[in-house]
Design a protein around this motif. Structure first.
Motif, short mmCIF file in Angstrom:
data_model
loop_
_atom_site.label_atom_id
_atom_site.label_comp_id
_atom_site.label_asym_id
_atom_site.label_seq_id
_atom_site.Cartn_x
_atom_site.Cartn_y
_atom_site.Cartn_z
N UNK A 13 0.82 -1.21 0.00
CA UNK A 13 0.00 0.00 0.00
C UNK A 13 0.86 1.26 0.00
N UNK A 14 0.31 2.29 -0.62
CA UNK A 14 0.91 3.62 -0.62
C UNK A 14 -0.03 4.52 0.17
N UNK A 66 7.49 -3.21 6.19
CA UNK A 66 8.66 -2.43 5.84
C UNK A 66 8.14 -1.18 5.14
N UNK A 67 8.47 -0.01 5.68
CA UNK A 67 7.94 1.25 5.16
C UNK A 67 9.07 2.14 4.68
N UNK A 68 8.83 2.82 3.55
CA UNK A 68 9.78 3.80 3.04
C UNK A 68 9.08 5.14 2.93
N UNK A 83 13.75 4.32 5.88
CA UNK A 83 12.99 3.08 5.92
C UNK A 83 12.81 2.60 7.35
N UNK A 84 11.64 2.06 7.64
CA UNK A 84 11.34 1.47 8.95
C UNK A 84 10.94 0.02 8.74
N UNK A 113 2.67 13.53 3.64
CA UNK A 113 3.50 12.49 4.26
C UNK A 113 3.12 11.16 3.63
N UNK A 114 3.58 10.96 2.39
CA UNK A 114 3.29 9.74 1.65
C UNK A 114 4.35 8.69 1.97
N UNK A 115 3.89 7.48 2.26
CA UNK A 115 4.81 6.38 2.57
C UNK A 115 4.32 5.10 1.89
#
Length: 318
Positions: free
Chosen positions: A125-126, A160-162, A231-232, A251-253
């Protein structure tokens, strides 16, 4: 845990100067977690990698977002009472830049190392926490949804988020309760009304208790913030949330929910664009895939199939 300083120390201990390393060599060194990092992840439930992706790589991804958000499709969930996109689902199936990101070794390899087996994409997802319009994400555990809706057997999946935008204290950053993943699956209620997206949420009293046990005002809540490209990696049971974005900054991730293949979901209660049904192991692309336009197959390149909207309460075989 912020691992940037640890990685620099690690490189120096090998006789390498990280300030003069080529980009590829430095980034590949991130892919194998050290024992200290694994222990920190076990303790806190997350790791933070500042600026892991370069501005050039982030630019490739950001350029693709507006066209995806403009689509009037079921996989674009909009904010309540707004046309702003809250979440775009499954872009890795119809957008080449995000198909590459979904197979990027910097995002996939650390999770493979933690679980000790190959992974499949459970969810992609974005999230568009858009300026002035991005709504809250209530306190929750992602595995709470994965077990209740998808019948995922164990919490052997994680996010995992960027960051595609700079994340600061004003534009609705993620908030974690460190160590809350060690409590296992917590009691949650199905909130169908607060926002446009249903979520299994945790009540305020339990949140107070968890925060106090984690350190109260000192460290009971942490919020990783940093430049675009950071990245988290965080555990599926880590309790987290984010406030609304009243700032003038998006704040798009991007979030990859990666699941051990042996732990695949057992029910298709949710549409396929939300919870994927292809358990094929992810094969990573080269590290420079975002910059070289590495060829990728787009399974939904000609449109989302009608079958992706079909759901069932039947349990599927293991």
């Amino acid at each position: 845990m912020n691992i940037q300083s640890e990685t620099l120390s690690k490189l120096n201990s090998r006789g390498k100067n990280p300030r003069i390393l080529g980009f590829d060599e430095l980034r590949r060194d991130f892919m194998e977690l050290t024992q200290q990092q694994i222990e920190a992840f076990d303790k806190d439930g997350y790791l933070f990698f500042p600026e892991l992706f370069t501005p050039e790589e982030v630019k490739k991804l950001n350029e693709a977002v507006p066209q995806l958000y403009d689509r009037r499709e079921a996989y674009n969930v909009r904010e309540k009472g707004s046309q702003a996109v809250r979440t775009n689902f499954a872009a890795h199936l119809y957008s080449a830049p995000f198909a590459r990101l979904g197979r990027h070794p910097r995002m996939v390899k650390p999770v493979e190392q933690v679980f000790g087996e190959k992974l499949y994409m459970h969810q992609f997802k974005i999230n568009g926490k858009m300026a002035f319009e991005g709504d809250v994400w209530q306190w929750h555990q992602d595995y709470g949804t994965w077990i209740n809706d998808d019948m995922m057997p164990e919490p052997r999946a994680m996010n995992v988020a960027i960051f595609l935008d700079d994340v600061n204290q004003y534009n609705g950053p993620l908030m974690f309760i460190p160590g809350s993943h060690k409590r296992g699956v917590l009691k949650a209620g199905h909130d169908l009304t607060t926002t446009s997206y249903p979520l299994w949420t945790i009540d305020n009293q339990l949140i107070r208790q968890l925060v106090e046990r984690a350190g109260g005002r000192e460290r009971g809540i942490v919020s990783p913030q940093g430049p675009a490209g950071s990245m988290i990696l965080f555990h599926g049971c880590l309790v987290h949330s984010s406030t609304s974005n009243l700032s003038p900054w998006n704040r798009v991730s991007v979030y990859l929910s990666l699941c051990a293949v042996s732990n695949h979901i057992r029910r298709f209660k949710r549409p396929e664009y939300i919870a994927h049904r292809d358990f094929t192991p992810i094969e990573c692309l080269p590290d420079d895939c975002l910059l070289t336009d590495h060829p990728v197959d787009l399974l939904w390149g000609n449109g989302m199939p009608n079958s992706a909207l079909e759901t069932s309460l039947e349990k599927i075989p293991a």
